[in-house]
Design a protein around this motif. Structure first.
Motif, PDB file in Angstrom:
ATOM      1  N   THR A 101       3.764 -12.694  24.990  1.00  8.97           N
ATOM      2  CA  THR A 101       3.459 -11.257  24.942  1.00  8.97           C
ATOM      3  C   THR A 101       4.077 -10.617  23.712  1.00  8.97           C
ATOM      4  O   THR A 101       3.427  -9.823  23.011  1.00  8.97           O
ATOM      5  N   GLN A 102       5.319 -10.962  23.419  1.00  5.85           N
ATOM      6  CA  GLN A 102       5.959 -10.424  22.211  1.00  5.85           C
ATOM      7  C   GLN A 102       5.285 -10.977  20.952  1.00  5.85           C
ATOM      8  O   GLN A 102       5.154 -10.259  19.949  1.00  5.85           O
ATOM      9  N   ALA A 103       4.852 -12.228  21.006  1.00 11.44           N
ATOM     10  CA  ALA A 103       4.118 -12.793  19.870  1.00 11.44           C
ATOM     11  C   ALA A 103       2.837 -11.997  19.623  1.00 11.44           C
ATOM     12  O   ALA A 103       2.495 -11.681  18.476  1.00 11.44           O
ATOM     13  N   TYR A 104       2.126 -11.663  20.697  1.00  2.76           N
ATOM     14  CA  TYR A 104       0.921 -10.848  20.547  1.00  2.76           C
ATOM     15  C   TYR A 104       1.236  -9.545  19.808  1.00  2.76           C
ATOM     16  O   TYR A 104       0.509  -9.133  18.892  1.00  2.76           O
ATOM     17  N   HIS A 105       2.348  -8.925  20.200  1.00  4.70           N
ATOM     18  CA  HIS A 105       2.675  -7.615  19.633  1.00  4.70           C
ATOM     19  C   HIS A 105       3.080  -7.667  18.161  1.00  4.70           C
ATOM     20  O   HIS A 105       2.973  -6.661  17.465  1.00  4.70           O
ATOM     21  N   HIS A 106       3.548  -8.823  17.680  1.00  3.00           N
ATOM     22  CA  HIS A 106       3.778  -8.864  16.227  1.00  3.00           C
ATOM     23  C   HIS A 106       2.647  -9.564  15.479  1.00  3.00           C
ATOM     24  O   HIS A 106       2.327  -9.184  14.351  1.00  3.00           O
ATOM     25  N   VAL A 107       1.988 -10.529  16.107  1.00  2.00           N
ATOM     26  CA  VAL A 107       0.897 -11.228  15.422  1.00  2.00           C
ATOM     27  C   VAL A 107      -0.268 -10.279  15.137  1.00  2.00           C
ATOM     28  O   VAL A 107      -0.932 -10.399  14.095  1.00  2.00           O
ATOM     29  N   ARG A 108      -0.497  -9.320  16.012  1.00  3.15           N
ATOM     30  CA  ARG A 108      -1.619  -8.397  15.773  1.00  3.15           C
ATOM     31  C   ARG A 108      -1.391  -7.509  14.546  1.00  3.15           C
ATOM     32  O   ARG A 108      -2.328  -6.866  14.054  1.00  3.15           O
ATOM     33  N   HIS A 109      -0.161  -7.495  14.048  1.00  2.00           N
ATOM     34  CA  HIS A 109       0.133  -6.724  12.839  1.00  2.00           C
ATOM     35  C   HIS A 109       0.090  -7.582  11.572  1.00  2.00           C
ATOM     36  O   HIS A 109       0.243  -7.042  10.480  1.00  2.00           O
ATOM     37  N   THR A 110      -0.101  -8.889  11.713  1.00  2.00           N
ATOM     38  CA  THR A 110      -0.021  -9.755  10.539  1.00  2.00           C
ATOM     39  C   THR A 110      -1.043  -9.374   9.480  1.00  2.00           C
ATOM     40  O   THR A 110      -0.700  -9.199   8.300  1.00  2.00           O
ATOM     41  N   VAL A 111      -2.281  -9.235   9.867  1.00  2.00           N
ATOM     42  CA  VAL A 111      -3.320  -8.899   8.890  1.00  2.00           C
ATOM     43  C   VAL A 111      -3.112  -7.496   8.317  1.00  2.00           C
ATOM     44  O   VAL A 111      -3.169  -7.312   7.088  1.00  2.00           O
ATOM     45  N   PRO A 112      -2.858  -6.460   9.151  1.00  2.00           N
ATOM     46  CA  PRO A 112      -2.566  -5.144   8.565  1.00  2.00           C
ATOM     47  C   PRO A 112      -1.377  -5.162   7.605  1.00  2.00           C
ATOM     48  O   PRO A 112      -1.400  -4.483   6.568  1.00  2.00           O
ATOM     49  N   LEU A 113      -0.348  -5.935   7.928  1.00  2.00           N
ATOM     50  CA  LEU A 113       0.815  -6.016   7.028  1.00  2.00           C
ATOM     51  C   LEU A 113       0.446  -6.698   5.716  1.00  2.00           C
ATOM     52  O   LEU A 113       0.871  -6.260   4.637  1.00  2.00           O
ATOM     53  N   LEU A 114      -0.315  -7.766   5.791  1.00  2.00           N
ATOM     54  CA  LEU A 114      -0.762  -8.433   4.571  1.00  2.00           C
ATOM     55  C   LEU A 114      -1.607  -7.496   3.707  1.00  2.00           C
ATOM     56  O   LEU A 114      -1.452  -7.450   2.476  1.00  2.00           O
ATOM     57  N   MET A 115      -2.476  -6.739   4.349  1.00  2.00           N
ATOM     58  CA  MET A 115      -3.300  -5.778   3.613  1.00  2.00           C
ATOM     59  C   MET A 115      -2.431  -4.719   2.945  1.00  2.00           C
ATOM     60  O   MET A 115      -2.634  -4.372   1.767  1.00  2.00           O
ATOM     61  N   ALA A 116      -1.455  -4.208   3.690  1.00  2.00           N
ATOM     62  CA  ALA A 116      -0.569  -3.180   3.143  1.00  2.00           C
ATOM     63  C   ALA A 116       0.233  -3.725   1.976  1.00  2.00           C
ATOM     64  O   ALA A 116       0.417  -3.056   0.949  1.00  2.00           O
ATOM     65  N   CYS A 117       0.719  -4.954   2.108  1.00  2.00           N
ATOM     66  CA  CYS A 117       1.483  -5.585   1.036  1.00  2.00           C
ATOM     67  C   CYS A 117       0.621  -5.758  -0.210  1.00  2.00           C
ATOM     68  O   CYS A 117       1.027  -5.404  -1.324  1.00  2.00           O
ATOM     69  N   ALA A 172       9.106  -4.441   8.843  1.00  2.00           N
ATOM     70  CA  ALA A 172       8.141  -5.053   7.921  1.00  2.00           C
ATOM     71  C   ALA A 172       7.323  -3.980   7.205  1.00  2.00           C
ATOM     72  O   ALA A 172       7.152  -4.027   5.972  1.00  2.00           O
ATOM     73  N   TYR A 173       6.826  -2.998   7.955  1.00  2.00           N
ATOM     74  CA  TYR A 173       6.072  -1.914   7.325  1.00  2.00           C
ATOM     75  C   TYR A 173       6.963  -1.120   6.367  1.00  2.00           C
ATOM     76  O   TYR A 173       6.531  -0.718   5.284  1.00  2.00           O
ATOM     77  N   ASP A 174       8.192  -0.892   6.766  1.00  2.00           N
ATOM     78  CA  ASP A 174       9.107  -0.123   5.939  1.00  2.00           C
ATOM     79  C   ASP A 174       9.439  -0.859   4.643  1.00  2.00           C
ATOM     80  O   ASP A 174       9.535  -0.246   3.567  1.00  2.00           O
ATOM     81  N   THR A 175       9.613  -2.168   4.736  1.00  2.00           N
ATOM     82  CA  THR A 175       9.880  -2.963   3.538  1.00  2.00           C
ATOM     83  C   THR A 175       8.765  -2.801   2.517  1.00  2.00           C
ATOM     84  O   THR A 175       9.004  -2.649   1.315  1.00  2.00           O
ATOM     85  N   ILE A 176       7.532  -2.824   3.011  1.00  2.00           N
ATOM     86  CA  ILE A 176       6.368  -2.700   2.130  1.00  2.00           C
ATOM     87  C   ILE A 176       6.257  -1.287   1.567  1.00  2.00           C
ATOM     88  O   ILE A 176       6.036  -1.087   0.365  1.00  2.00           O
ATOM     89  N   ALA A 177       6.439  -0.284   2.422  1.00  2.00           N
ATOM     90  CA  ALA A 177       6.182   1.097   2.022  1.00  2.00           C
ATOM     91  C   ALA A 177       7.325   1.720   1.227  1.00  2.00           C
ATOM     92  O   ALA A 177       7.101   2.503   0.304  1.00  2.00           O
ATOM     93  N   ARG A 178       8.553   1.365   1.565  1.00  2.00           N
ATOM     94  CA  ARG A 178       9.706   2.055   0.985  1.00  2.00           C
ATOM     95  C   ARG A 178      10.470   1.196  -0.014  1.00  2.00           C
ATOM     96  O   ARG A 178      11.139   1.713  -0.904  1.00  2.00           O
ATOM     97  N   ASN A 210      10.570  -2.971  -2.011  1.00  2.59           N
ATOM     98  CA  ASN A 210       9.733  -3.826  -2.848  1.00  2.59           C
ATOM     99  C   ASN A 210       8.770  -4.566  -1.924  1.00  2.59           C
ATOM    100  O   ASN A 210       9.206  -5.328  -1.054  1.00  2.59           O
ATOM    101  N   PRO A 211       7.454  -4.365  -2.065  1.00  2.90           N
ATOM    102  CA  PRO A 211       6.515  -4.992  -1.132  1.00  2.90           C
ATOM    103  C   PRO A 211       6.593  -6.517  -1.111  1.00  2.90           C
ATOM    104  O   PRO A 211       6.241  -7.144  -0.117  1.00  2.90           O
ATOM    105  N   VAL A 212       7.081  -7.121  -2.197  1.00  2.77           N
ATOM    106  CA  VAL A 212       7.224  -8.574  -2.229  1.00  2.77           C
ATOM    107  C   VAL A 212       8.205  -9.051  -1.160  1.00  2.77           C
ATOM    108  O   VAL A 212       8.132 -10.184  -0.682  1.00  2.77           O
ATOM    109  N   GLY A 213       9.106  -8.162  -0.736  1.00  7.33           N
ATOM    110  CA  GLY A 213      10.050  -8.508   0.318  1.00  7.33           C
ATOM    111  C   GLY A 213       9.373  -8.941   1.605  1.00  7.33           C
ATOM    112  O   GLY A 213       9.971  -9.658   2.413  1.00  7.33           O
ATOM    113  N   PHE A 214       8.133  -8.532   1.813  1.00  8.79           N
ATOM    114  CA  PHE A 214       7.408  -8.949   3.016  1.00  8.79           C
ATOM    115  C   PHE A 214       7.351 -10.468   3.141  1.00  8.79           C
ATOM    116  O   PHE A 214       7.292 -11.009   4.256  1.00  8.79           O
ATOM    117  N   PHE A 215       7.411 -11.169   2.017  1.00  7.63           N
ATOM    118  CA  PHE A 215       7.364 -12.624   2.091  1.00  7.63           C
ATOM    119  C   PHE A 215       8.632 -13.204   2.708  1.00  7.63           C
ATOM    120  O   PHE A 215       8.655 -14.380   3.087  1.00  7.63           O
TER     121      PHE A 215
END
Length: 226
Positions: free
Chosen positions: A42-58, A117-123, A125-130
Motif C-alpha cells: 500500500t505504501q509502495a502504491y502511494h509513492h510509485v504513483r508519483h514516479t512518472v509525475p516526479l520524472l516529468m517535473a525533474c 522529492a517534489y521539493d528537491t525538484i522545485a526548490r 537542484n532538480p538533479v538531486g532527484f536522482f
C-alpha cells in the motif's frame, strides 16, 4: 574514482542502516505477517504513483546543458508508466481490498518522502532527484527478489502477489547499469553534490517508511493470554 563509485561510497553508511532494519531482515528471512506485506504494498502504491509525475517535473526543470539527461528521463518515463497498477494487482492477489488501498491515505513517512522529492525538484537542484532513484532502485536490486521468494514461501501467497517485487528486482538490475552511465556523465560538482545530499536524505526517508509499517503484536502465550 568515477562519480557513480563515489556516490556509492559516500552513501554506504546510510544504505547499510536501511538494509539492516529489523522489518527488512525479517522479510528476507520470511518472518513477516501478511498485514505487514500488504501495508508495504500500500505504501509502495502511494509513492510509485508519483514516479512518472516526479520524472516529468525533474525533466521540465533541468537546464539546457543537461538536455542529454532530459532525454534519458524520457526513457525512464516510458519504463515506469502504470507500475502503480501492478502494486494494486498484488494487493488484490493477497486477498486485500484493491479499491480500499487505492483510496487510502499514505502513512506520514511515505507522504514526507514524496513531498521531499517534489521539493528537491522545485526548490533545490532538480538533479538531486536522482538520489531518490539510487535509493529505490538500488534497494530493489539488492533485496526485492530475495524478499519476494522468502515471503511467498512463508505466507503461502500466490506468485501473482509478487509482480511488483519480482519485476522490480529484475527490471532495476537493467536500470542500474543505465543509472550508472548517467551518473558518470554528471561532471558539475554542484550536480554531484546535490545527488549525494539527496540520496542520504532519501535513505533515511525510505527507512522511515519501513519503520512505520504495520507489524502485528506477537500473540501472547496461552498461559499469559488466560
Amino acid at each position: 574514482m568515477n562519480f557513480h563509485d563515489r556516490l556509492l561510497a559516500e552513501t554506504a553508511d546510510a544504505r547499510a542502516t536501511l538494509v539492516t532494519l529489523p522489518v527488512i531482515q525479517d522479510a528476507l528471512a520470511g518472518r513477516i505477517a501478511r498485514e505487514t506485506y500488504v501495508d508495504f504494498l500500500t505504501q509502495a502504491y502511494h509513492h510509485v504513483r508519483h514516479t512518472v509525475p516526479l520524472l516529468m517535473a525533474c525533466g521540465a526543470r533541468l537546464p539546457a546543458r543537461l538536455e542529454w539527461l532530459r532525454t534519458a528521463i524520457g526513457e525512464y518515463i516510458e519504463e515506469e508508466m502504470g507500475h502503480q497498477e501492478w502494486v494494486l494487482d498484488d494487493i488484490a492477489a493477497c486477498g486485500a481490498d484493491r479499491a480500499a488501498a487505492a483510496a487510502s491515505e499514505p502513512s506520514l513517512a511515505t507522504e514526507l518522502m514524496v513531498a521531499y522529492a517534489y521539493d528537491t525538484i522545485a526548490r533545490g537542484n532538480p538533479v538531486g532527484f536522482f538520489g531518490m532513484v539510487l535509493v529505490l532502485e538500488g534497494t530493489s536490486v539488492a533485496l526485492a527478489t530475495r524478499a519476494a521468494t522468502s515471503i511467498e514461501t512463508a505466507l503461502g501467497l500466490p506468485r501473482s502477489a509478487f509482480s511488483y517485487l519480482l519485476s522490480h528486482g529484475d527490471l532495476d538490475i537493467e536500470h542500474a547499469g543505465f543509472f550508472e552511465g548517467l551518473m558518470n556523465r554528471l561532471d558539475d560538482p554542484d550536480d554531484q553534490a546535490a545527488v549525494i545530499y539527496a540520496a542520504r536524505r532519501f535513505y533515511r526517508l525510505y527507512g522511515d517508511v519501513f519503520r512505520n509499517l504495520q507489524v502485528p503484536a506477537p500473540a501472547l502465550p496461552q498461559a499469559e493470554a488466560a
